[in-house]
Design a protein around this motif. Structure first.
Motif, PDB file in Angstrom:
ATOM      1  N   LEU A 105       0.804  -1.224   0.000  1.00 38.28           N
ATOM      2  CA  LEU A 105       0.000   0.000   0.000  1.00 38.28           C
ATOM      3  C   LEU A 105       0.837   1.275   0.000  1.00 38.28           C
ATOM      4  O   LEU A 105       0.284   2.376   0.092  1.00 38.28           O
ATOM      5  CB  LEU A 105      -0.935   0.005   1.217  1.00 38.28           C
ATOM      6  N   LYS A 106       2.139   1.132  -0.102  1.00 39.61           N
ATOM      7  CA  LYS A 106       3.008   2.303  -0.104  1.00 39.61           C
ATOM      8  C   LYS A 106       2.643   3.229  -1.262  1.00 39.61           C
ATOM      9  O   LYS A 106       2.550   2.815  -2.411  1.00 39.61           O
ATOM     10  CB  LYS A 106       4.471   1.865  -0.227  1.00 39.61           C
ATOM     11  N   GLY A 107       2.433   4.503  -0.944  1.00 43.86           N
ATOM     12  CA  GLY A 107       2.031   5.474  -1.954  1.00 43.86           C
ATOM     13  C   GLY A 107       0.534   5.634  -2.068  1.00 43.86           C
ATOM     14  O   GLY A 107       0.047   6.550  -2.736  1.00 43.86           O
ATOM     15  N   LEU A 108      -0.213   4.719  -1.450  1.00 45.03           N
ATOM     16  CA  LEU A 108      -1.681   4.795  -1.500  1.00 45.03           C
ATOM     17  C   LEU A 108      -2.279   5.218  -0.153  1.00 45.03           C
ATOM     18  O   LEU A 108      -3.498   5.283  -0.007  1.00 45.03           O
ATOM     19  CB  LEU A 108      -2.281   3.439  -1.902  1.00 45.03           C
TER      20      LEU A 108
ATOM     21  N   TYR B 150      -4.339 -11.452  -4.893  1.00 51.28           N
ATOM     22  CA  TYR B 150      -5.552 -10.627  -4.915  1.00 51.28           C
ATOM     23  C   TYR B 150      -5.230  -9.169  -4.602  1.00 51.28           C
ATOM     24  O   TYR B 150      -5.620  -8.255  -5.333  1.00 51.28           O
ATOM     25  CB  TYR B 150      -6.551 -11.147  -3.881  1.00 51.28           C
ATOM     26  N   LEU B 151      -4.521  -8.955  -3.502  1.00 54.07           N
ATOM     27  CA  LEU B 151      -4.233  -7.595  -3.046  1.00 54.07           C
ATOM     28  C   LEU B 151      -3.286  -6.875  -4.005  1.00 54.07           C
ATOM     29  O   LEU B 151      -3.408  -5.672  -4.228  1.00 54.07           O
ATOM     30  CB  LEU B 151      -3.649  -7.624  -1.638  1.00 54.07           C
ATOM     31  N   LEU B 152      -2.342  -7.611  -4.571  1.00 50.61           N
ATOM     32  CA  LEU B 152      -1.416  -7.018  -5.532  1.00 50.61           C
ATOM     33  C   LEU B 152      -2.168  -6.482  -6.743  1.00 50.61           C
ATOM     34  O   LEU B 152      -1.886  -5.376  -7.229  1.00 50.61           O
ATOM     35  CB  LEU B 152      -0.376  -8.052  -5.968  1.00 50.61           C
TER      36      LEU B 152
ATOM     37  N   ALA C  29      -4.977   0.473  -8.734  1.00 50.03           N
ATOM     38  CA  ALA C  29      -4.992   1.799  -8.103  1.00 50.03           C
ATOM     39  C   ALA C  29      -3.821   2.646  -8.591  1.00 50.03           C
ATOM     40  O   ALA C  29      -3.988   3.823  -8.945  1.00 50.03           O
ATOM     41  CB  ALA C  29      -4.945   1.656  -6.586  1.00 50.03           C
ATOM     42  N   ARG C  30      -2.636   2.052  -8.632  1.00 50.95           N
ATOM     43  CA  ARG C  30      -1.447   2.803  -9.051  1.00 50.95           C
ATOM     44  C   ARG C  30      -1.526   3.196 -10.529  1.00 50.95           C
ATOM     45  O   ARG C  30      -1.079   4.272 -10.929  1.00 50.95           O
ATOM     46  CB  ARG C  30      -0.184   1.989  -8.784  1.00 50.95           C
TER      47      ARG C  30
ATOM     48  N   ALA D  18     -11.971   7.656  -9.792  1.00 53.79           N
ATOM     49  CA  ALA D  18     -11.542   6.258  -9.705  1.00 53.79           C
ATOM     50  C   ALA D  18     -10.101   6.141  -9.221  1.00 53.79           C
ATOM     51  O   ALA D  18      -9.703   5.111  -8.685  1.00 53.79           O
ATOM     52  CB  ALA D  18     -11.699   5.574 -11.057  1.00 53.79           C
ATOM     53  N   ALA D  19      -9.309   7.191  -9.403  1.00 51.44           N
ATOM     54  CA  ALA D  19      -7.904   7.156  -8.979  1.00 51.44           C
ATOM     55  C   ALA D  19      -7.762   7.197  -7.468  1.00 51.44           C
ATOM     56  O   ALA D  19      -6.724   6.805  -6.935  1.00 51.44           O
ATOM     57  CB  ALA D  19      -7.144   8.314  -9.608  1.00 51.44           C
ATOM     58  N   THR D  20      -8.790   7.673  -6.792  1.00 52.66           N
ATOM     59  CA  THR D  20      -8.725   7.754  -5.321  1.00 52.66           C
ATOM     60  C   THR D  20      -9.727   6.847  -4.623  1.00 52.66           C
ATOM     61  O   THR D  20      -9.568   6.546  -3.445  1.00 52.66           O
ATOM     62  CB  THR D  20      -8.978   9.204  -4.856  1.00 52.66           C
TER      63      THR D  20
END
Length: 321
Positions: free
Chosen positions: A10-13, A42-44, A50-51, A65-67
């Motif tokens: 989640l780094k950067g998010l 799944y999480l990746l 998102a990125r 959608a970016a946030t």
């Protein structure tokens, strides 16, 4: 080191709705006892989407959608999927597609979205490649190459090769074995398979002999009593991970002149030899930890092609004139 580090993913998010929802989804996945590898994949996929939506190369950077994943529409996923095909591969895009299906299904189930945005997003079409089996002579050549040195890594690596060759188990199943999972009295291992499906798999006398050598060598290593995993790295207080085994097999195979060597080639070989000996599909599914009949068909394709070629040579079609 564990495969899944959610903070790293989640780094950067941080501070976005993406991060909040992904953390909540991981909690649900853990509560459902999904294996760590499944959770990671799944999480990746969710963090990669998102990125991508936040990146300058996406036309949707700065959009809702970016946030916020609940603002994702069909067009967003299609652009991401196209980008995955262009920058990675169709098979990678297919894996992301399946993972994101689960993410948005969870969001709909939680009442956060009214409709699933991927309902009309087609799965990427992938080439069906025949994975070559790992022939006996190739395995022998690899083992002889490994035996050129008599050090700890050589003993360990031969034990690994023989276990994959002898059991047809998955890369992670052998790679994640604990010391307590191996029973030398019954010559068997307790395998932790996909979907929390455990099974016991037997191995033969040759494999048992090399495993015994490895266990004796392992017992002499510093930190041996402090590492619960069966496979130890050559140096330090570190276990050898499945990814480390994957890299080792690739390196050893290249050095032995065998091209790309990976654990799944022995899995295909196991299915091939099982059918050649007249074994039935139901028993093979139990031994290899499959719950769907689609898997024996997938793994049997390259083996069937190999058997057909052998029969063709024996029949001598086209050589009678």
């Amino acid at each position: 080191m564990p495969l899944l580090n959610l903070n790293s993913l989640l780094k950067g998010l941080e501070g976005t709705d993406w991060a909040n929802f992904i953390r909540d989804w991981d909690r649900t996945l853990r509560a459902a006892n999904h294996p760590e590898t499944t959770r990671y994949n799944y999480l990746l996929a969710a963090t990669q989407l998102a990125r991508y939506l936040r990146s300058p190369e996406s036309e949707y950077a700065g959009s809702g959608a970016a946030t916020d994943p609940t603002a994702v529409k069909k067009r967003h996923v299609e652009m991401f999927q196209s980008w995955m095909i262009e920058t990675r591969s169709a098979s990678t895009a297919l894996n992301k597609h399946k993972s994101l299906q689960q993410f948005f299904k969870w969001l709909v189930g939680e009442g956060e979205m009214d409709a699933h945005p991927m309902t009309r997003v087609p799965q990427p079409k992938t080439e069906k490649k025949l994975i070559p089996i790992m022939k006996d002579e190739e395995t022998k050549k690899l083992i002889l190459h490994i035996r050129q040195k008599k050090d700890f890594s050589a003993i360990r690596d031969e034990a690994l090769v023989r276990l994959y060759y002898n059991t047809g188990a998955r890369l992670s199943e052998i790679g994640n074995l604990l010391l307590t999972d191996i029973d030398m009295n019954t010559q068997s291992i307790h395998v932790h398979g996909k979907g929390a499906k455990d099974r016991r798999v037997r191995f033969g006398t040759k494999t048992a002999r090399v495993l015994s050598q490895y266990l004796r060598a392992r017992a002499k290593k510093r930190y041996a009593d402090e590492i619960e995993q069966l496979w130890m790295a050559e140096r330090g207080k570190v276990a050898l991970t499945p990814n480390g085994i994957k890299l080792m097999l690739k390196r050893r195979g290249k050095e032995a002149g065998l091209g790309h060597v990976h654990a799944h080639r022995w899995r295909h070989n196991y299915a091939h030899e099982w059918h050649r000996a007249g074994g039935n599909t139901g028993d093979l599914m139990l031994l290899l930890g499959w719950s769907s009949p689609d898997m024996p068909r997938h793994y049997g394709a390259s083996a069937a092609a190999e058997r057909a070629q052998e029969l063709q040579s024996q029949m001598g079609i086209g050589e009678k004139v």
